[in-house]
Design a protein around this motif. Structure first.
Motif, PDB file in Angstrom:
ATOM      1  N   ALA A 475      41.419  36.712  32.447  1.00 32.68           N
ATOM      2  CA  ALA A 475      42.761  37.259  32.244  1.00 32.68           C
ATOM      3  C   ALA A 475      43.115  38.216  33.385  1.00 32.68           C
ATOM      4  O   ALA A 475      44.257  38.238  33.871  1.00 32.68           O
ATOM      5  N   GLN A 476      42.122  39.000  33.816  1.00 31.23           N
ATOM      6  CA  GLN A 476      42.377  39.941  34.910  1.00 31.23           C
ATOM      7  C   GLN A 476      42.716  39.197  36.197  1.00 31.23           C
ATOM      8  O   GLN A 476      43.653  39.563  36.920  1.00 31.23           O
ATOM      9  N   ILE A 477      41.945  38.143  36.477  1.00 30.90           N
ATOM     10  CA  ILE A 477      42.189  37.367  37.699  1.00 30.90           C
ATOM     11  C   ILE A 477      43.561  36.699  37.623  1.00 30.90           C
ATOM     12  O   ILE A 477      44.354  36.744  38.580  1.00 30.90           O
ATOM     13  N   ALA A 478      43.879  36.104  36.470  1.00 32.59           N
ATOM     14  CA  ALA A 478      45.159  35.405  36.324  1.00 32.59           C
ATOM     15  C   ALA A 478      46.325  36.373  36.467  1.00 32.59           C
ATOM     16  O   ALA A 478      47.336  36.065  37.114  1.00 32.59           O
ATOM     17  N   ALA A 479      46.178  37.556  35.884  1.00 33.40           N
ATOM     18  CA  ALA A 479      47.272  38.536  35.941  1.00 33.40           C
ATOM     19  C   ALA A 479      47.583  38.895  37.389  1.00 33.40           C
ATOM     20  O   ALA A 479      48.750  38.919  37.805  1.00 33.40           O
ATOM     21  N   ASP A 480      46.545  39.157  38.171  1.00 34.94           N
ATOM     22  CA  ASP A 480      46.780  39.535  39.567  1.00 34.94           C
ATOM     23  C   ASP A 480      47.293  38.359  40.388  1.00 34.94           C
ATOM     24  O   ASP A 480      48.152  38.521  41.263  1.00 34.94           O
ATOM     25  N   VAL A 517      41.758  29.296  38.697  1.00 31.08           N
ATOM     26  CA  VAL A 517      42.874  30.062  38.123  1.00 31.08           C
ATOM     27  C   VAL A 517      43.787  30.567  39.237  1.00 31.08           C
ATOM     28  O   VAL A 517      45.028  30.508  39.117  1.00 31.08           O
ATOM     29  N   VAL A 518      43.207  31.027  40.333  1.00 29.10           N
ATOM     30  CA  VAL A 518      44.022  31.502  41.451  1.00 29.10           C
ATOM     31  C   VAL A 518      44.838  30.348  42.026  1.00 29.10           C
ATOM     32  O   VAL A 518      46.032  30.497  42.340  1.00 29.10           O
TER      33      VAL A 518
END
Lengths: 702, 334
Positions: A475-480, A517-518
């Motif tokens: 979730a952290q990676i997707a948010a950024d 995800v990125v």
């Protein structure tokens, strides 16, 4: 694909999103999947290590009230593929190891299933078995490659000549024990075969990868992958033992097909896990180091002897870390295996590096001792400029930084190098250091899908969370990557209904899934800009890794050991690790991974040992009373730190994977500290009191 | 697990009658050992007779100063009793060194001495074991003997008794009170457990259906200066490799009297009378302690086996006894 250089969510110590449901007990694990009218399974295991089943009497079991069926080699379905002989269960009468499944009882309750299993009578034609690993066996062989696909042997320069010419050298043999992963949650599977249409199998399995499990099971049963769904939202630990399906998954699927329309459940007992779910091979490591007087290493040689099973080869790559750790113009590494009548070995946390950094890192301490050089300094003096062997530049390599930072934090500067001279009360006190390393791996395939759902963003990928933090960190990676606040991001993992994801293994999860995800976020933003409509959707897949750089994480571990003057009991009141592992996605879950690995390393140092009795071919201490793991009282202060490491080459996030490096080197640091405390080099794990007692006997107490 | 009938009798007498009348019946106390055995197939009783609430669960002080400990008292409660802590510290320490907090809450004083060996071969029904199946052979001999006996073993069995509490009880001259089919009796604690000899299937001197109702601890000033020293493979939650229960009386640098028992080394808690005898009148010194250990260990025999067997237990026990007595002698009597 781009990722912000100063991320908002990544790097924050967000609490686990799955924490509350786990603490409340409402997270459903595989065995707990709500399924009406489930049948229960219990396996019957061979009590010989080699031979054939000549008779199976299931009458008493079948007569038992509540027994639904008893599957045997005589009535079990023929599997479409028996290429993986570990999974080719109930396909014939041959017994290849003690504990092999020879029958399966299906019943209305777990108690009846277990009772029924005890009533199955098995007769055997027993053959002599061989289950003893020794370095002097004449049948040791060189496998074609070692895991994952690396050369069995390597050689550069002339090791023997360099050793003969070396001013100072070390030549010793070190051993590590057989270890069992022993996750808290046993291997468990629920299965339902829907008889409608072409047939559709659903597996709720405790696994480190739903898609790899689906692929393996589809092959074994000859199914189209579209006929098979694997679900696993939560895993109670795996440590590698759930990295590929074991026989429990095949048994559950087989039983489900035998009772179509009725769900089945199978949880292995702790004892069964010791023969059916993999383990780490014991290793015998002959290590040779040569150096000049000033501490410049001139030769490194590591020759490893390990076991594998006769039915399926597993070649642990224990000699591999010695290939890249330190500079030396002369170097050789070899692996030799004994194929024995034993259960099938498999993955366990930091395969290769974990056992393979024990011998060499104790040998480095012995070399430092003989040189009269500080062991931290010895390592720094032999720092390679490029990766030995390949000659590639390192994407980043901060072993020296870890050693220096750790030395300061630990108070290494005040250390008196002499062994056996410090006493606190009834305890001898010592300190030791060892290095850690683990490669950065990226799996070739994984895909993520991102979708706008109202105001929120859903990220779907069939990834796994073994307790490592995936629910939170993705979730952290997707948010950024999306440029949105993390609170708006929902993560959905652990189901083959989501896009394909690679196994959670080899510390590759974040690198692989995070990259997917990125990519998906990049595609999503390119398509929809900053105002995506409800229902907007895009997917992205992991791209091949940079192959111009050598990519590894590094670390340094420091240990304080106490040895009781009277009893030889060993305690480790302090462990301190400093790691250089790229960008840390979530400091909270990362710290848990590091100290969890270090605790498991401490457990390896002092406690863990599967005792295989060669007379029977089975592990006799096959429960958690007999197989000791470190208990709370064994762990004192344990500290993990990391360097701020900026590595632009590893992946978009700059992360390196941290699930395994914490266990690498710990046991060597402890052994080195035990030597410093009492003067005994314990080269054979675990470090138990009987291995130091002789020195205490010879030592005047006052 | 094999199904069994369960009976919750009205009182201890009915419990005794029920078990005595049925050779296939067993008592269930805290269940911390029996339930494991039911699951593993080590025990396959036809009838399980529950004792919950039937046995005295208090600690009573008798006229002669002895403590009578009801068999239903939990290990946790016994360890925490202020009289035990003050008068018999060795017993409190032994109890607290055993198992885990949760298990000590479940385990009972009557059941604890009757727990069975943790020999890995005994607990595995796929390996021969004379204790589990008389005449089938001993798998431990020549196998993994790290946790096996060095004293009093036989060619039929080299198992050790796992209890810590029992070692302290053996040192303290406790007496076991029982109710059996033939009525009540009292047995010296040191006679409760048997050596294996040629009948290792019998752990104790109790008859089938005989129930421990209480354990009496006679008053003895020497026990105020006592300690339990357990040596094990991890800091907590492990059985003893060796353990020492010791009480000592020292006057003017001379040992007047001693009580010593060993755990982890024999089929029974090992009362070390030869060591006690060697200590009486000897100077309170490491030399005396070592000599006492040697006196007791002259007949000790290591069990050869995997990983070097258990020969280390002999020097370890000598060193542990020496350390325990040294600490006790150096301590002011309270």
């Amino acid at each position: 694909m781009t990722f912000p250089s100063e991320p908002e969510a990544v790097g924050r110590d967000l609490p686990r999103r799955d924490g509350a449901v786990k603490v409340l007990g409402t997270a459903t694990y595989a065995y707990e999947t709500p399924l009406a009218n489930a049948a229960y399974l219990h396996a019957v295991q061979a009590t010989i290590a080699r031979g054939r089943v000549t008779a199976l009497d299931t009458a008493a079991a079948e007569a038992l009230d509540g027994v639904v069926a008893v599957l045997t080699p005589g009535n079990a379905e023929r599997l479409a593929s028996t290429e993986d002989r570990e999974l080719a269960v109930l396909q014939g009468e041959e017994v290849a190891f003690r504990g092999q499944v020879v029958a399966l009882v299906v019943a209305d309750s777990s108690e009846v299933a277990r009772h029924g299993a005890a009533l199955v009578r098995v007769e055997y034609a027993q053959q002599p078995h061989d289950a003893e690993l020794r370095a002097d066996r004449e049948d040791l062989y060189a496998p074609e490659s070692v895991n994952p696909d690396l050369p069995t042997d390597t050689s550069e320069g002339d090791v023997d000549a360099a050793l003969a010419a070396a001013e100072v050298s070390v030549e010793e043999t070190y051993t590590t024990a057989m270890y069992h992963n022993n996750p808290l949650e046993p291997h468990a599977t629920a299965a339902l075969w829907d008889p409608a249409g072409e047939g559709f199998l659903t597996l709720w399995d405790s696994t480190q990868g739903v898609h790899p499990t689906r692929t393996a099971l589809a092959s074994v049963f000859g199914l189209d992958e579209a006929q098979l769904r694997v679900v696993c939202p939560y895993v109670g630990g795996g440590f590698g033992s759930k990295g590929q399906p074991h026989v429990n998954v095949v048994l559950a699927a087989m039983a489900a097909r035998a009772v179509p329309g009725r769900p089945v459940r199978l949880a292995l007992t702790r004892q069964q896990m010791f023969s059916l779910t993999g383990y780490r091979t014991p290793t015998i490591q002959r290590c040779r180091l040569g150096a000049d007087r000033d501490g410049t290493i001139t030769a490194i040689a590591v020759d490893v002897v390990e076991l594998t099973s006769r039915i399926k080869e597993f070649a642990e790559q224990s000699g591999v870390p010695a290939r890249m750790m330190y500079a030396s113009p002369n170097r050789s590494t070899t692996h030799r295996l004994a194929a024995l009548d034993v259960p099938v070995p498999s993955w366990m946390r930091a395969p290769g590096e974990c056992p393979g950094m024990f011998g060499p890192e104790v040998a480095m301490d012995e070399l430092a001792e003989r040189l009269g050089l500080d062991p931290v300094e010895l390592r720094i003096r032999n720092e390679p400029a490029v990766e030995p062997g390949s000659g590639k530049p390192f994407s980043s390599r901060n072993l020296v930084g870890c050693l220096r930072e750790g030395a300061v934090r630990f108070g290494w500067a005040e250390r008196d190098p002499r062994p056996g001279v410090r006493r606190r009360g009834d305890w001898l006190v010592g300190t030791g250091v060892a290095a850690s390393t683990y490669p950065v791996s990226r799996m070739p395939k994984s895909t993520a899908t991102i979708r706008r759902e109202g105001e929120r963003y859903a990220v779907e990928i069939g990834a796994a969370d073994l307790g490592t933090g995936t629910w939170t960190t993705l979730a952290q990676i997707a948010a950024d990557a999306l440029g949105v606040t993390v609170a708006l991001v929902d993560v959905r993992i652990g189901d083959t209904d989501y896009p394909m994801a690679s196994v959670a293994g080899g510390s590759s999860g974040m690198t692989t899934w995070g990259s997917a995800v990125v990519e998906a976020a990049g595609a999503f933003r390119a398509k929809y800009g900053s105002e995506p409509p409800d229902g907007a959707e895009a997917s992205g897949s992991v791209q091949p890794a940079d192959d111009r750089h050598a990519m590894h994480a590094f670390g340094a571990q420091f240990a304080e050991a106490h040895v009781h003057l009277d009893t030889g009991e060993v305690r480790v009141p302090r462990l301190l690790g400093v790691f250089a592992a790229g960008r840390i996605i979530n400091p909270r879950t990362a710290r848990s991974q590091f100290i969890g690995g270090m605790t498991m390393g401490l457990s390896m140092a002092l406690h863990e040992q599967s005792v295989l009795d060669p007379r029977t071919g089975h592990v006799v201490n096959h429960d958690l009373a007999g197989y000791h793991i470190t208990a709370n009282a064994d762990v004192g202060a344990i500290e993990a730190y990391w360097l701020a490491e900026d590595d632009p080459h590893v992946n978009a996030m700059g992360s390196k994977g941290i699930g395994e490096i914490g266990i690498v080197g710990t046991a060597a640091a402890v052994s080195n500290a035990v030597w410093h405390a009492c003067g005994v080099r314990v080269r054979d794990l675990p470090i138990t009191l009987d291995k130091v007692l002789h020195a205490l006997e010879e030592r005047p107490r006052h | 697990m094999k199904p069994f009938d369960y009976l919750a009798p009205a009182d201890a007498a009915e419990a005794v009658r029920s078990v005595a009348a049925n050779p296939d019946a067993v008592f269930l106390g805290g269940g911390t050992n029996l339930v494991d055995h039911l699951k593993l197939g080590v025990a396959e009783p036809g009838l399980v007779v529950g004792l919950a609430g039937l046995l005295p669960s208090g600690i009573e002080e008798l006229d002669d100063g002895a403590l009578r400990i009801g068999a239903g008292v939990s290990n946790s409660d016994l360890a925490a009793d202020p009289r035990v802590r003050e008068r018999f510290p060795v017993l409190s320490q032994a109890l607290l060194s055993g198992a885990s907090g949760q298990l000590r809450n479940m385990a009972t004083v009557g059941g604890n001495p009757l727990q069975r060996t943790r020999c890995v071969y005994f607990q595995d029904v796929t390996t021969p074991c004379n204790k589990r199946e008389p005449g089938s052979g001993c798998s431990a001999i020549g196998g993994w003997t790290r946790h096996h006996a060095v004293l009093g073993a036989s060619e039929h069995c080299i198992a050790v008794h796992p209890s810590d509490m029992a070692v302290a009880m053996a040192a303290l001259d406790a007496r076991v009170r029982t109710l059996g089919p033939a009525g009540e009796r009292a047995i010296p604690f040191v006679e409760l457990h048997r050596l294996p000899g040629d009948a290792p299937e019998r752990d104790t001197a109790l008859e089938h259906g005989e129930l421990i109702t209480a354990i009496d601890l006679p008053a003895q000033p020497i026990a105020r200066r006592s300690a339990y020293h357990k040596v094990r493979d991890r800091a907590s939650y492990a059985f003893a490799l060796v353990s020492v229960a010791a009480a000592i009386e020292v006057e003017g640098g001379v040992i007047r009297d001693a009580r010593i028992a060993f755990g982890g080394v024999a089929h029974a808690p090992w009362r070390a009378r030869r060591a006690e005898e060697a200590l009486r009148g000897a100077p309170a010194s490491d030399g005396s302690y070592r000599a006492a250990a040697d006196a007791e260990l002259t007949d000790a025999r290591p069990a050869e086996g995997l990983d070097g067997g258990n020969a280390f237990k002999i020097p370890l026990l000598r060193r542990t006894l020496t350390a325990t007595l040294r600490d006790l002698a150096g301590e002011d009597p309270r």
